[in-house]
Design a protein around this motif. Sequence first.
Motif, PDB file in Angstrom:
ATOM      1  N   ASN A 195       5.812  11.691  -5.071  1.00  0.00           N
ATOM      2  CA  ASN A 195       5.260  10.518  -5.750  1.00  0.00           C
ATOM      3  C   ASN A 195       5.709   9.250  -5.030  1.00  0.00           C
ATOM      4  O   ASN A 195       6.823   8.765  -5.226  1.00  0.00           O
ATOM      5  CB  ASN A 195       5.707  10.488  -7.214  1.00  0.00           C
ATOM      6  N   ASN A 196       4.836   8.705  -4.201  1.00  0.00           N
ATOM      7  CA  ASN A 196       5.140   7.471  -3.474  1.00  0.00           C
ATOM      8  C   ASN A 196       4.591   6.232  -4.176  1.00  0.00           C
ATOM      9  O   ASN A 196       4.710   5.126  -3.647  1.00  0.00           O
ATOM     10  CB  ASN A 196       4.555   7.548  -2.061  1.00  0.00           C
ATOM     11  N   SER A 197       3.956   6.424  -5.324  1.00  0.00           N
ATOM     12  CA  SER A 197       3.409   5.285  -6.054  1.00  0.00           C
ATOM     13  C   SER A 197       4.512   4.572  -6.825  1.00  0.00           C
ATOM     14  O   SER A 197       5.668   5.011  -6.854  1.00  0.00           O
ATOM     15  CB  SER A 197       2.320   5.759  -7.021  1.00  0.00           C
ATOM     16  N   LYS A 198       4.138   3.485  -7.472  1.00  0.00           N
ATOM     17  CA  LYS A 198       5.089   2.742  -8.306  1.00  0.00           C
ATOM     18  C   LYS A 198       5.033   3.196  -9.764  1.00  0.00           C
ATOM     19  O   LYS A 198       5.642   2.581 -10.642  1.00  0.00           O
ATOM     20  CB  LYS A 198       4.770   1.235  -8.230  1.00  0.00           C
ATOM     21  N   ASP A 199       4.299   4.282 -10.014  1.00  0.00           N
ATOM     22  CA  ASP A 199       4.035   4.716 -11.383  1.00  0.00           C
ATOM     23  C   ASP A 199       4.829   5.971 -11.728  1.00  0.00           C
ATOM     24  O   ASP A 199       5.142   6.789 -10.863  1.00  0.00           O
ATOM     25  CB  ASP A 199       2.539   5.015 -11.571  1.00  0.00           C
ATOM     26  N   TYR A 214       0.838  -1.205   0.000  1.00  0.00           N
ATOM     27  CA  TYR A 214       0.000   0.000   0.000  1.00  0.00           C
ATOM     28  C   TYR A 214       0.874   1.257   0.000  1.00  0.00           C
ATOM     29  O   TYR A 214       1.877   1.334   0.699  1.00  0.00           O
ATOM     30  CB  TYR A 214      -0.911   0.025   1.229  1.00  0.00           C
ATOM     31  N   SER A 215       0.477   2.231  -0.793  1.00  0.00           N
ATOM     32  CA  SER A 215       1.196   3.504  -0.839  1.00  0.00           C
ATOM     33  C   SER A 215       0.204   4.622  -1.121  1.00  0.00           C
ATOM     34  O   SER A 215      -0.894   4.385  -1.635  1.00  0.00           O
ATOM     35  CB  SER A 215       2.283   3.483  -1.922  1.00  0.00           C
ATOM     36  N   GLN A 216       0.589   5.848  -0.774  1.00  0.00           N
ATOM     37  CA  GLN A 216      -0.213   7.011  -1.141  1.00  0.00           C
ATOM     38  C   GLN A 216       0.707   8.216  -1.260  1.00  0.00           C
ATOM     39  O   GLN A 216       1.794   8.253  -0.683  1.00  0.00           O
ATOM     40  CB  GLN A 216      -1.322   7.264  -0.126  1.00  0.00           C
ATOM     41  N   GLN A 217       0.242   9.200  -1.997  1.00  0.00           N
ATOM     42  CA  GLN A 217       1.048  10.370  -2.260  1.00  0.00           C
ATOM     43  C   GLN A 217       1.061  11.305  -1.050  1.00  0.00           C
ATOM     44  O   GLN A 217       0.206  11.218  -0.164  1.00  0.00           O
ATOM     45  CB  GLN A 217       0.509  11.116  -3.486  1.00  0.00           C
ATOM     46  N   LYS A 218       2.017  12.206  -1.021  1.00  0.00           N
ATOM     47  CA  LYS A 218       2.115  13.226   0.018  1.00  0.00           C
ATOM     48  C   LYS A 218       2.250  14.580  -0.659  1.00  0.00           C
ATOM     49  O   LYS A 218       3.029  14.733  -1.613  1.00  0.00           O
ATOM     50  CB  LYS A 218       3.311  12.971   0.935  1.00  0.00           C
ATOM     51  N   VAL A 219       1.473  15.555  -0.173  1.00  0.00           N
ATOM     52  CA  VAL A 219       1.502  16.892  -0.761  1.00  0.00           C
ATOM     53  C   VAL A 219       1.652  17.910   0.361  1.00  0.00           C
ATOM     54  O   VAL A 219       0.821  17.966   1.275  1.00  0.00           O
ATOM     55  CB  VAL A 219       0.216  17.196  -1.564  1.00  0.00           C
ATOM     56  N   LEU A 233       7.350  12.163 -13.651  1.00  0.00           N
ATOM     57  CA  LEU A 233       7.785  12.100 -12.262  1.00  0.00           C
ATOM     58  C   LEU A 233       7.910  10.633 -11.859  1.00  0.00           C
ATOM     59  O   LEU A 233       6.922   9.902 -11.775  1.00  0.00           O
ATOM     60  CB  LEU A 233       6.779  12.824 -11.361  1.00  0.00           C
ATOM     61  N   ALA A 234       9.129  10.205 -11.594  1.00  0.00           N
ATOM     62  CA  ALA A 234       9.408   8.795 -11.311  1.00  0.00           C
ATOM     63  C   ALA A 234       9.008   8.447  -9.883  1.00  0.00           C
ATOM     64  O   ALA A 234       8.896   9.322  -9.017  1.00  0.00           O
ATOM     65  CB  ALA A 234      10.885   8.512 -11.531  1.00  0.00           C
ATOM     66  N   PRO A 235       8.802   7.156  -9.594  1.00  0.00           N
ATOM     67  CA  PRO A 235       8.514   6.733  -8.223  1.00  0.00           C
ATOM     68  C   PRO A 235       9.598   7.203  -7.265  1.00  0.00           C
ATOM     69  O   PRO A 235      10.801   7.107  -7.571  1.00  0.00           O
ATOM     70  CB  PRO A 235       8.490   5.209  -8.329  1.00  0.00           C
ATOM     71  N   VAL A 265      -6.384  13.319  -5.638  1.00  0.00           N
ATOM     72  CA  VAL A 265      -5.811  12.042  -5.207  1.00  0.00           C
ATOM     73  C   VAL A 265      -5.392  11.213  -6.417  1.00  0.00           C
ATOM     74  O   VAL A 265      -6.107  11.139  -7.427  1.00  0.00           O
ATOM     75  CB  VAL A 265      -6.820  11.253  -4.357  1.00  0.00           C
ATOM     76  N   TYR A 266      -4.243  10.594  -6.295  1.00  0.00           N
ATOM     77  CA  TYR A 266      -3.811   9.577  -7.260  1.00  0.00           C
ATOM     78  C   TYR A 266      -3.569   8.288  -6.488  1.00  0.00           C
ATOM     79  O   TYR A 266      -2.792   8.252  -5.522  1.00  0.00           O
ATOM     80  CB  TYR A 266      -2.525   9.995  -7.977  1.00  0.00           C
ATOM     81  N   ASP A 267      -4.262   7.188  -6.885  1.00  0.00           N
ATOM     82  CA  ASP A 267      -4.056   5.906  -6.219  1.00  0.00           C
ATOM     83  C   ASP A 267      -4.259   4.766  -7.203  1.00  0.00           C
ATOM     84  O   ASP A 267      -4.524   4.977  -8.389  1.00  0.00           O
ATOM     85  CB  ASP A 267      -4.972   5.761  -4.993  1.00  0.00           C
ATOM     86  N   ASN A 268      -4.139   3.533  -6.679  1.00  0.00           N
ATOM     87  CA  ASN A 268      -4.235   2.369  -7.566  1.00  0.00           C
ATOM     88  C   ASN A 268      -5.672   1.913  -7.760  1.00  0.00           C
ATOM     89  O   ASN A 268      -5.914   0.913  -8.434  1.00  0.00           O
ATOM     90  CB  ASN A 268      -3.403   1.208  -7.013  1.00  0.00           C
TER      91      ASN A 268
END
Length: 733
Positions: free
Chosen positions: A93-97, A63-68, A176-178, A225-228
């Motif tokens: 960007n804490n995602s894998k994308d 599980y991951s989520q972004q931080k702003v 923006l890389a992971p 929000v950006y999530d999976n």
Amino acid sequence: MKKIFPLVFSLFFVVFTNFAQEKKEAKKTQQGHIDQNKFRQMKDVLATPNDQHTASGAPGHQYSQQKVDYLMNIRLEESTNIIYGDEKITYQNNSKDHLEYLWVQLDQNMRADDSKTPLATSGGAAAFITPNNFQSTYMKEGKGFGFNIEKVETNDAPLSHFINRTMMRINLPKALAPGESFKFRIKWNYKINDINKDGGRSGLETFPDGNNNYTIAQFFPRLAVYDNVEGWQNMQFWGRSEFALEFGDYEVNLTVPADHIVDATGVLQNEKNVLSKTQRKRWEKARKSFDNPVFIVTQEEAEKAEKVRASGTKTWKFKAQRVRDFAFASSRKYIWDAMATNVNGKTVMAVSLYPKEGNPLWEEHSTRAVAHTLVEYSKLTFDYPYPKAISVHSERQGMEYPMICFNFGRPNADGTYSDRTKKGMIGVIIHEVGHNFFPMIVNSDERQWTWMDEGLNSFVEILAELTYDSELFATNPAKKITRYMGGDQSNISPIMSQGDYVKQFGPNAYSKPAAGLYMLRKTIMGPELFDHAFRTYSKRWMFKHPTPADFFRSMEDASGMDLDWFWRGWFYTTDVTDIAIKAVKSLYLTDKPSERVTKLKEQYKQYFEGLGDLVYITDKKEDANASAMDSYANGKEVPSFIYSVEFEKPGGLVMPIIVELTYEDGSTERQTFPAQIWMKDDTTVKRVFASTREIKSITVDPDFETADVDTSNNSWPKKQADKFDQFKNKVKG
């Protein structure tokens, strides 16, 4: 005993196998069907579990989520009612994308002159209209609302962007890389709406004395929000479905008129610069007062302040960590009181800001209601993690943000108020402060699933209100929701509907989910089991983004109960509860076998011989022999009154059957049969009640616990009023 049970089983197997074979021969031409059993599992509707949202309902190891993070300088210009903002944003960007662009919410554009929101409402011409509404509706009079974006840049260079109504796409110079972060700046301004004239969830309230009460939120461009689950949650803001936001840290400098009192999300950093020595001394006293609020600004001081205007400004500095949003309130009219609250050993400040127009009601109840909410919600979820919670009074508002909320409930001009006003004011404060838990901390997607914050919060609100004033807030949510559920089906939506197209938004998103959870706790699961499961879900998803599936699965995972039948029926359909007593038949003990039993004994002689002595049950009163069991009762009193009760279910929902038996001596007894009684037959079920006393009456759901929409069929013998009630229901339908 070892010999009897196999013989009984064999006898029944032979008899019913023959019966089933006969039915099979009679129905050879019928076609098959898919499983429509109300107890089938929900694998066909819930998202497939993965390593971020697991099958147990908990966040997975991936599980991951972004931080702003936001650094903002905000200036409130009272003479023009314009807010000027300059914000620096750090997006992690804490995602894998790899992200090609970012989406930013521009909620104020919902009321811009070119907004599509007014065009999305169907409606004909009204028979009467105010001149102001006629101008705004038919004369295309612009009001100049919405964001004016002055700059979007990174490293002092213009940053490519595109505004699509209430959403702005930031086109990144490179993906923006992971693990990487991106910093950029947005400079903007907008005209503040008058809440009472222009509507809105935030804005200003004007007073006859020329002063304003500013309750400001959704006031700055905020990252979506950006999530999976959704990717980018960039659905347009049409004005109803609320917000999906990322957590982050805020540092905000608020510049306002020098004589304003201000409070906001976060901790004030410069008390010495903005508060007088007397105010700081009173604030310190409030930090140690756990029983009664302490006035930091009294009504006399507020009334004096509202009569003059300062020429200069002050800057109030706030910092907040791990919050999903920021809001503030500002006015020279504020009375300000506060008290300390003990939340499981941690001191949290309960705070209220209100103009004199809110008194005496607000000084009597607001801060106490805030403190009460923090304690009661923490019991059922988790310990409130923030340092304070603020209730701000505005005439027509009820809206929530981290650590601060805006609430209605105004007495009459002479200070008098009704119980209805008092109840509404306390209720809205408990509700809006409660939103700190859902969704400000358990951060569900409000744009998609309104019920996940409003419904869950409304449920806990009910429990908190009852402990605040059990008489004022006496309620039965299951009974209250029946009028809505039994209404016109064409005007009802399932709870699991996206908020913008929901019909009857209030009952759908607030009342029905709350009533369902109330039933789960009181009637289906029991408080101990429910509370553990609800607390488990709440703690699992603190500061995270749960989905409906995470809630459903967590409740089952932590309770050991299969509740798919309840989620499917209550949340995914508009079916209703209607459980009726179809028939009651009196039966009698006898030593005489019926003609049918005699034939069975002859046909299956070897099986019956293994059963030994038998007594029989008959529906023929003339064959009754109450002493048939006497020689086998071992001195115990034998039930001589036997009733076969058939229940039917005209409604589509399965629910427990709660039965109250009233005996001839006036005493009562209750039996509850779980919802699973309907597993094999979704239309009718039977139960036998045996007693040493005659049963005078039988009632289904006597306390209205299951939201039964038609109680005219719940009693035996049927009441005389039933026919009239049925006539009324028929006419109403």
